[in-house]
Design a protein around this motif. Structure first.
Motif, PDB file in Angstrom:
ATOM      1  N   MET A   8     -40.976 -10.088 -68.943  1.00 39.52           N
ATOM      2  CA  MET A   8     -41.162  -9.157 -67.822  1.00 39.52           C
ATOM      3  C   MET A   8     -41.267  -9.885 -66.481  1.00 39.52           C
ATOM      4  O   MET A   8     -40.843  -9.371 -65.447  1.00 39.52           O
ATOM      5  CB  MET A   8     -42.414  -8.293 -68.052  1.00 39.52           C
ATOM      6  CG  MET A   8     -42.142  -7.109 -68.957  1.00 39.52           C
ATOM      7  SD  MET A   8     -40.975  -5.971 -68.166  1.00 39.52           S
ATOM      8  CE  MET A   8     -40.670  -4.804 -69.481  1.00 39.52           C
ATOM      9  N   ASP A   9     -41.821 -11.080 -66.496  1.00 34.39           N
ATOM     10  CA  ASP A   9     -41.920 -11.850 -65.250  1.00 34.39           C
ATOM     11  C   ASP A   9     -40.539 -12.102 -64.657  1.00 34.39           C
ATOM     12  O   ASP A   9     -40.382 -12.267 -63.444  1.00 34.39           O
ATOM     13  CB  ASP A   9     -42.624 -13.191 -65.509  1.00 34.39           C
ATOM     14  CG  ASP A   9     -44.126 -13.030 -65.650  1.00 34.39           C
ATOM     15  OD1 ASP A   9     -44.790 -13.951 -66.173  1.00 34.39           O
ATOM     16  OD2 ASP A   9     -44.647 -11.958 -65.253  1.00 34.39           O
ATOM     17  N   GLY A  10     -39.547 -12.154 -65.528  1.00 29.68           N
ATOM     18  CA  GLY A  10     -38.189 -12.428 -65.061  1.00 29.68           C
ATOM     19  C   GLY A  10     -37.464 -11.190 -64.561  1.00 29.68           C
ATOM     20  O   GLY A  10     -36.363 -11.281 -64.018  1.00 29.68           O
ATOM     21  N   VAL A  11     -38.065 -10.006 -64.721  1.00 27.07           N
ATOM     22  CA  VAL A  11     -37.415  -8.764 -64.270  1.00 27.07           C
ATOM     23  C   VAL A  11     -37.789  -8.534 -62.814  1.00 27.07           C
ATOM     24  O   VAL A  11     -38.965  -8.362 -62.487  1.00 27.07           O
ATOM     25  CB  VAL A  11     -37.882  -7.574 -65.138  1.00 27.07           C
ATOM     26  CG1 VAL A  11     -37.416  -6.255 -64.544  1.00 27.07           C
ATOM     27  CG2 VAL A  11     -37.369  -7.727 -66.560  1.00 27.07           C
TER      28      VAL A  11
ATOM     29  N   ARG B  20     -40.801  -2.840 -63.639  1.00 31.33           N
ATOM     30  CA  ARG B  20     -41.150  -3.334 -64.980  1.00 31.33           C
ATOM     31  C   ARG B  20     -41.791  -2.235 -65.811  1.00 31.33           C
ATOM     32  O   ARG B  20     -41.492  -2.067 -66.993  1.00 31.33           O
ATOM     33  CB  ARG B  20     -42.078  -4.546 -64.862  1.00 31.33           C
ATOM     34  CG  ARG B  20     -41.382  -5.763 -64.297  1.00 31.33           C
ATOM     35  CD  ARG B  20     -42.356  -6.800 -63.769  1.00 31.33           C
ATOM     36  NE  ARG B  20     -41.638  -7.878 -63.085  1.00 31.33           N
ATOM     37  CZ  ARG B  20     -42.219  -8.751 -62.260  1.00 31.33           C
ATOM     38  NH1 ARG B  20     -43.523  -8.699 -62.034  1.00 31.33           N
ATOM     39  NH2 ARG B  20     -41.489  -9.680 -61.665  1.00 31.33           N
ATOM     40  N   TYR B  87     -31.016  -7.397 -67.696  1.00 30.62           N
ATOM     41  CA  TYR B  87     -32.139  -8.311 -67.428  1.00 30.62           C
ATOM     42  C   TYR B  87     -32.266  -9.262 -68.613  1.00 30.62           C
ATOM     43  O   TYR B  87     -33.067  -9.031 -69.524  1.00 30.62           O
ATOM     44  CB  TYR B  87     -33.437  -7.517 -67.221  1.00 30.62           C
ATOM     45  CG  TYR B  87     -33.399  -6.593 -66.027  1.00 30.62           C
ATOM     46  CD1 TYR B  87     -33.205  -5.234 -66.194  1.00 30.62           C
ATOM     47  CD2 TYR B  87     -33.526  -7.095 -64.732  1.00 30.62           C
ATOM     48  CE1 TYR B  87     -33.165  -4.390 -65.098  1.00 30.62           C
ATOM     49  CE2 TYR B  87     -33.482  -6.253 -63.635  1.00 30.62           C
ATOM     50  CZ  TYR B  87     -33.293  -4.907 -63.822  1.00 30.62           C
ATOM     51  OH  TYR B  87     -33.235  -4.070 -62.730  1.00 30.62           O
ATOM     52  N   TYR B 117     -49.369  -6.489 -70.261  1.00 31.08           N
ATOM     53  CA  TYR B 117     -48.740  -7.085 -69.094  1.00 31.08           C
ATOM     54  C   TYR B 117     -49.550  -6.835 -67.825  1.00 31.08           C
ATOM     55  O   TYR B 117     -49.799  -7.740 -67.041  1.00 31.08           O
ATOM     56  CB  TYR B 117     -47.306  -6.561 -68.906  1.00 31.08           C
ATOM     57  CG  TYR B 117     -46.580  -7.294 -67.804  1.00 31.08           C
ATOM     58  CD1 TYR B 117     -46.402  -6.726 -66.549  1.00 31.08           C
ATOM     59  CD2 TYR B 117     -46.097  -8.588 -68.013  1.00 31.08           C
ATOM     60  CE1 TYR B 117     -45.767  -7.413 -65.528  1.00 31.08           C
ATOM     61  CE2 TYR B 117     -45.465  -9.286 -67.004  1.00 31.08           C
ATOM     62  CZ  TYR B 117     -45.297  -8.695 -65.768  1.00 31.08           C
ATOM     63  OH  TYR B 117     -44.673  -9.388 -64.759  1.00 31.08           O
TER      64      TYR B 117
END
Lengths: 356, 157
Positions: A8-11, B20, B87, B117
């Motif tokens: 998710m950090d890469g999105v 996200r 992605y 997250y």
């Protein structure tokens, strides 16, 4: 979930989306009914003394005055600005809170304000705010009625009487545009198992409601919803959930109050209107309606109006086990201003009722 | 700060957060982008006053989650666009875990994303998603079981 977090950090938002967001424009706002009154609405003051759920009619005297004269500053309520949310990030909802940002009654200083049929302004104490769980999955359970329960259709007059007449139906519940009907499910001995009142309007089939009432328990249902939210309103636990479809929204509440269980479901194209109708019904059941009527002999009558179960088909009243028949008491005042309450209990001897 | 500057500040601060979350709930990159736009449109319409950054973020996430849920209800078929094509994952392991999470039911995906997250508590997640805390805990528990089974304990969640 380290690996998930790394993913998710890469999105990140693309440059194209970022530019679109920066150029967004606010949608045009629809005018609200009370804003038509402009300065009148801003100057509206309300007189205390009508009870917690009172109705104030301002169509006669000038705003800011009662029939007796100007409202004194000691008992006038000035219009307050919308409250600013306080507390931690995720505390109880207040207007403007994010839990359901699109559902809010039209209020000024805590009072719902709108015009009545005669061109005046009618104000009510604020509708209760209800948080709804959003239903995605239904679970069907089997519904079994007790043996011997039979159904009796209600006449239009009976439905009208149960709801206490046109004033309640129109002004307080906002059901005047619906075709109303109902039926009673009765035990073999004639006592009430469940009362059902339903309404529908228009030809789309999308505008309807159903109110179910049962003595001593929440009415049986064949649907179970996992995502319901429990609200506390006027001391009662009100379970609420809803569903927003493409064409219509549905909102449901169920609760126990004063030895009766209630379930109310409304469906309609206008989600805000649907939620207001639910809040109106909840306010009516949990708070009742106080009507203050003065007749020519200065005889004052203050009546706590709720559902009129005595108008259910004359086959007896629900037995809650105490041996007492439950009828909402009526408070009367004699010419000296002394209050007395007339309640109906066929099992006890009745005191003489003072002549008005 | 005027309205335009406020909006830009909120975009810079939360656009990735919202994207996200929307991806986690919807699983479709194009719908997720629409959901992010709708969230900021709702902000422009409502112009809420926020008492702090925590409230600000929670408000936006709640609006985003509500919008995603509406889209899920209106959806007629599963999305055909592979999220990882748009992605891509930085490595094979994170790709496998992301795919496993995205294969969960939407309710579980949302709870997993907001818990692991974003770091919200189950109480806070319940408020954001409009669910009971018990329901959120149930979603998390089932998600963990499924992920352990799918990933066969090979990867540390």
């Amino acid at each position: 979930m380290k690996k998930y977090n790394e993913y998710m950090d890469g999105v990140t938002v693309s440059d194209t989306l970022h530019e679109k967001l920066k150029h967004l424009e606010a949608p045009k706002k629809k005018p609200q009914t009370w804003k038509k009154y402009g300065a009148m609405a801003a100057a509206l003051v309300l007189v205390l003394g009508l009870g917690a759920w009172g109705v104030s009619r301002m169509s006669g005297p000038e705003l800011g005055q009662t029939a007796e004269g100007p409202v004194s500053s000691s008992n006038a309520i000035e219009i307050a600005p919308e409250p600013v949310p306080s507390g931690g990030p995720l505390t109880e909802p207040v207007p403007g809170d994010p839990v359901d940002p699109n559902a809010r009654p039209t209020t000024i200083g805590g009072y719902e304000v709108h015009s009545d049929a005669f061109g005046g302004i009618v104000s009510f104490h604020m509708l209760p705010y209800i948080e709804y769980g959003q239903v995605e999955e239904d679970t069907a359970a089997s519904l079994a009625l007790p043996l011997g329960v039979y159904r009796r259709e209600l006449t239009a007059e009976e439905v009208n009487a149960i709801l206490n007449g046109e004033n309640i139906i129109g002004t307080h519940l906002d059901w005047s545009q619906y075709d109303l009907g109902g039926y009673a499910l009765l035990h073999e001995d004639g006592t009430l198992f469940m009362l059902v009142i339903h309404g529908s309007k228009g030809n789309s089939g999308m505008e309807h409601f159903v109110l179910e009432v049962a003595p001593g328990h929440i009415p049986a249902t064949c649907m179970v919803y996992e995502e319901s939210v429990v609200n506390e309103i006027n001391g009662a636990e009100v379970t609420a959930d809803g569903h927003d479809g493409k064409l219509a929204s549905t909102r449901r509440v169920s609760f126990l109050y004063d030895e009766f269980g209630y379930r109310f479901e409304v469906t309609g194209a206008d989600k805000e209107d649907v939620e207001r109708k639910v809040s109106r019904l909840v306010r009516f059941i949990l708070g009742g309606v106080n009507e203050f009527v003065e007749n020519g002999d200065k005889d004052y009558r203050v009546t706590d109006i709720r559902l009129n179960f005595s108008a259910v088909p004359a086959v007896g009243m629900p037995d809650t086990g105490s041996g007492t028949v439950i009828v909402p008491p009526e408070t009367l005042y004699d010419e000296n201003g002394n209050a007395y309450t007339q309640g109906y209990d066929p099992s006890a001897s009745q005191p003489p009722v003072p002549e008005p | 700060m005027n309205d335009t500057n406020r909006l830009e500040a909120l975009i810079d601060r939360y656009e990735n957060t919202l994207l996200r979350a929307a991806l986690a709930i919807l699983g479709d990159p194009y719908e997720a982008e629409d959901a992010v736009q709708d969230t900021y449109l709702c902000y422009l319409e409502k112009c809420p006053d926020f008492r702090d950054e925590g409230h600000e973020k929670a408000w936006l996430l709640t609006v985003c989650a509500n919008g995603c849920k509406s889209r899920l209800r209106q959806r007629k078929s599963r999305p055909t666009t592979e999220l990882l094509d748009i992605y891509p994952a930085p490595d094979r392991d994170s790709g496998e875990v992301a795919e496993a999470v995205l294969a969960l039911p939407a309710n579980q995906r949302a709870a997993v994303h907001l818990f692991y997250y974003e770091g919200y508590s189950t109480q806070e997640i319940a408020r954001i998603l409009g669910q009971r805390p018990g329901t959120v805990r149930s979603h998390l528990s089932r998600a963990r079981e499924t992920l352990r089974r799918e990933l066969k304990g090979e990867l540390e969640l």
